[in-house]
Motif scaffolding. Structure first.
Motif, PDB file in Angstrom:
ATOM      1  N   ASN A  77       0.682  -1.358   0.025  1.00 42.19           N
ATOM      2  CA  ASN A  77      -0.110   0.031  -0.026  1.00 42.19           C
ATOM      3  C   ASN A  77       0.862   1.407  -0.103  1.00 42.19           C
ATOM      4  OD1 ASN A  77      -2.347  -1.614  -0.022  1.00 42.19           O
ATOM      5  ND2 ASN A  77      -2.472  -1.518   2.363  1.00 42.19           N
ATOM      6  N   ARG A  78       2.245   1.181   0.303  1.00 40.31           N
ATOM      7  CA  ARG A  78       3.220   2.410   0.349  1.00 40.31           C
ATOM      8  C   ARG A  78       3.571   2.611  -0.932  1.00 40.31           C
ATOM      9  NH1 ARG A  78       6.488   0.118   5.062  1.00 40.31           N
ATOM     10  NH2 ARG A  78       6.242  -1.638   3.683  1.00 40.31           N
ATOM     11  N   VAL A 120     -12.418  -8.739  -6.534  1.00 36.21           N
ATOM     12  CA  VAL A 120     -11.491  -7.730  -5.659  1.00 36.21           C
ATOM     13  C   VAL A 120     -10.883  -6.728  -6.494  1.00 36.21           C
ATOM     14  CG1 VAL A 120      -9.908  -7.228  -4.034  1.00 36.21           C
ATOM     15  CG2 VAL A 120     -11.385  -9.145  -3.844  1.00 36.21           C
ATOM     16  N   ARG A 121     -10.906  -5.621  -6.467  1.00 34.02           N
ATOM     17  CA  ARG A 121     -10.317  -4.436  -7.177  1.00 34.02           C
ATOM     18  C   ARG A 121      -9.291  -3.570  -6.390  1.00 34.02           C
ATOM     19  NH1 ARG A 121     -15.626  -4.905  -9.070  1.00 34.02           N
ATOM     20  NH2 ARG A 121     -16.483  -3.376  -7.579  1.00 34.02           N
ATOM     21  N   TYR A 122      -7.986  -3.603  -6.910  1.00 34.71           N
ATOM     22  CA  TYR A 122      -6.974  -2.795  -6.178  1.00 34.71           C
ATOM     23  C   TYR A 122      -7.001  -1.440  -7.178  1.00 34.71           C
ATOM     24  CZ  TYR A 122      -5.243  -6.969  -3.956  1.00 34.71           C
ATOM     25  OH  TYR A 122      -5.060  -8.104  -3.208  1.00 34.71           O
ATOM     26  N   TYR A 123      -7.294  -0.280  -6.579  1.00 38.77           N
ATOM     27  CA  TYR A 123      -6.954   0.978  -7.181  1.00 38.77           C
ATOM     28  C   TYR A 123      -5.777   1.763  -6.307  1.00 38.77           C
ATOM     29  CZ  TYR A 123     -11.636   0.091  -8.968  1.00 38.77           C
ATOM     30  OH  TYR A 123     -12.785  -0.226  -9.643  1.00 38.77           O
ATOM     31  N   ALA A 124      -5.394   2.683  -6.862  1.00 38.77           N
ATOM     32  CA  ALA A 124      -4.405   3.518  -6.496  1.00 38.77           C
ATOM     33  C   ALA A 124      -4.516   3.957  -5.004  1.00 38.77           C
ATOM     34  CB  ALA A 124      -4.046   4.663  -7.230  1.00 38.77           C
ATOM     35  N   ASP A 125      -5.774   4.587  -4.418  1.00 36.38           N
ATOM     36  CA  ASP A 125      -5.988   4.865  -3.364  1.00 36.38           C
ATOM     37  C   ASP A 125      -6.820   3.965  -2.441  1.00 36.38           C
ATOM     38  OD1 ASP A 125      -7.965   5.269  -4.874  1.00 36.38           O
ATOM     39  OD2 ASP A 125      -8.098   7.411  -4.185  1.00 36.38           O
ATOM     40  N   ARG A 181      -0.382  -3.386   3.835  1.00 38.84           N
ATOM     41  CA  ARG A 181      -0.458  -4.351   2.757  1.00 38.84           C
ATOM     42  C   ARG A 181      -1.707  -4.850   2.476  1.00 38.84           C
ATOM     43  NH1 ARG A 181       2.741  -9.996   3.513  1.00 38.84           N
ATOM     44  NH2 ARG A 181       1.195 -10.214   5.091  1.00 38.84           N
ATOM     45  N   THR A 182      -2.194  -5.089   1.283  1.00 40.61           N
ATOM     46  CA  THR A 182      -3.581  -5.696   0.990  1.00 40.61           C
ATOM     47  C   THR A 182      -3.261  -6.905   0.284  1.00 40.61           C
ATOM     48  OG1 THR A 182      -4.582  -3.583   0.730  1.00 40.61           O
ATOM     49  CG2 THR A 182      -5.529  -5.487  -0.369  1.00 40.61           C
TER      50      THR A 182
END
Length: 440
Positions: A77-78, A120-125, A181-182
């Motif tokens: 996440n960083r 599940v969707r990972y976006y920038a924020d 972390r995700t």
């Protein structure tokens, strides 16, 4: 004569009735005692608390982990970096630019398609988890915590949420979100990367393709990639199995060699001095009275861990067992054969060699081979303590609480090893003891 028989008739009848009553009492008393003992054991071992703490869900996860693997999709996440790996291990990581076919990557967006319509969707924020029948869960991990929002209504049990961590566990997979972390993992059936790792050119090829490549001169490279597989470590497993058999072999046959001459000193017909005979019998009781696991702990403290320590533990325990068994066999030898050899002028050593050993050899070999087979199993547990053999690898895999497919792999190998030793010892007994070359 007639009166005597008539006088004894009531007495015999009375005895028969007493025997019948005793048998009937025993028939009722024995089951009652068993039930009383079972009731005592039920509460003495706190079975109700054990049943109360049992978790069917954890049991199902454990069983599922033995025949399946997890693919992890992890996002830092960083930095925003997303990594794909089998079982979350670096050595099972997908090469850069590749990922599973159920994941799509477009810029800073990663879409993970799970079974049963979950996504599940990972976006920038932020992160989104779309659960059919429940709704959309969003989370924005950062310095202030996870900052998750859920559909209105009561929170289901399969969601564990706090300020700094959210864990969602469903039949489709698992999502864990923390500040840094995700991570999503998805179950798939099989032992992935068992033959070839992701960086091997043979990964993903069919059996026919591998055979055709082997036929054109790549057999050595194929075997190398399989044998030195960094995930499953087949070469290390094979060496561990060899160490386990070696521990059993050295301990068992070393004990037999040591116990045979000592058994003569404990046998009544070879050692008339009671003090000497009893001293060696008590020595055998000492060795076999202490379990091999206790000897293992003592010897590991004295000599340090290692396969040799396990072999010495087996040797000490079996020396006591063999000494007792061998001395009893020596006390039952046929003295006539010994007298016949003595009549030829043979010396004591010759009388033992030609008059005693041939008589007891079949029994001794049968006992030694049986103990060798049994010690092959025991060496697995002993190796877990001494730090050697397949037992060590099995313990290490169990301690991690995640590599249960490796645990099942090692257990299968142990079972196959026991089968092989059982067949080998049975065949050897037939050849050496019965001379049955036909195997019948």
């Amino acid at each position: 004569m007639t009166m005597t028989a008539e006088a004894h008739a009531p007495s015999l009848k009375s005895q028969a009735e007493q025997i019948f009553r005793r048998k009937r009492l025993l028939a009722f008393a024995l089951p009652a005692l068993v039930l009383v003992y079972l009731a005592y054991a039920f509460f003495a071992f706190d079975v109700p608390a054990l049943l109360g703490s049992a978790s069917l869900e954890n049991g199902q996860k454990l069983v599922r982990d033995t025949y399946s693997y997890k693919t992890h999709v992890t996002r830092d996440n960083r930095s925003g970096e997303v990594a794909f790996s089998i079982e979350g291990e670096r050595k099972g990581r997908y090469p850069e630019g590749t990922h599973p076919d159920w994941v799509s990557v477009a810029g800073e967006t990663t879409v993970i398609t799970l079974p049963k319509g979950h996504e599940v969707r990972y976006y920038a924020d932020h992160v989104e988890y779309d659960l059919p029948g429940y709704g959309l869960i969003t989370a924005a991990p950062g310095n202030g915590g996870v900052n998750a929002t859920f559909p209105a209504g009561e929170m289901p049990e399969w969601i564990n949420a706090s300020k700094n961590r959210v864990a969602i566990t469903t039949e489709a997979g698992r999502l864990t979100i923390t500040r840094n972390r995700t991570e999503v993992f998805r179950y798939s059936t099989g032992w992935e990367l068992f033959f070839f790792t992701l960086d091997s050119p043979y990964h993903g090829l069919s059996l026919g393709e591998i055979v055709s490549r082997a036929a054109v001169g790549e057999a050595g490279a194929i075997w190398h990639d399989f044998w030195y597989n960094s995930m499953w470590r087949h070469v290390d497993v094979a060496w561990a199995l060899f160490e386990t058999v070696q521990m059993a072999f050295l301990g068992t046959f070393g004990a037999a060699i040591l116990a045979l001459p000592l058994a003569f000193l404990a046998a009544r017909n070879f050692t008339p001095l009671l003090l000497v005979r009893q001293a060696f019998r008590r020595l055998f009781d000492l060795f076999r009275g202490v379990d091999a696991l206790i000897w293992t702990i003592i010897l590991a403290r004295a000599f340090g861990p290692g396969p040799m320590t396990g072999a010495l533990a087996i040797l000490l325990t079996d020396t006591g067992s063999f000494g007792k068994l061998f001395s009893e066999s020596l006390e039952n030898v046929d003295e006539k054969q010994i007298e016949g050899i003595r009549s030829t002028g043979a010396k004591p050593v010759q009388r033992y060699r030609f008059g005693v050993i041939p008589q007891v050899t079949p029994v001794l070999l049968s006992q030694v081979l049986y103990f060798f087979e049994s010690n092959t199993r025991s060496a697995t547990v002993i190796g877990a303590i001494t730090g050697g053999g397949i037992g060590l690898m099995l313990t290490q895999a169990m301690i991690t609480q995640k590599d249960w497919e490796e645990v099942s792999y090692y257990i299968v190998l142990v079972i196959l090893m026991v089968f092989a030793m059982d067949s080998f010892s049975g065949w050897l007994r037939r050849r050496l003891i019965k001379g049955d070359e036909g195997g019948h």
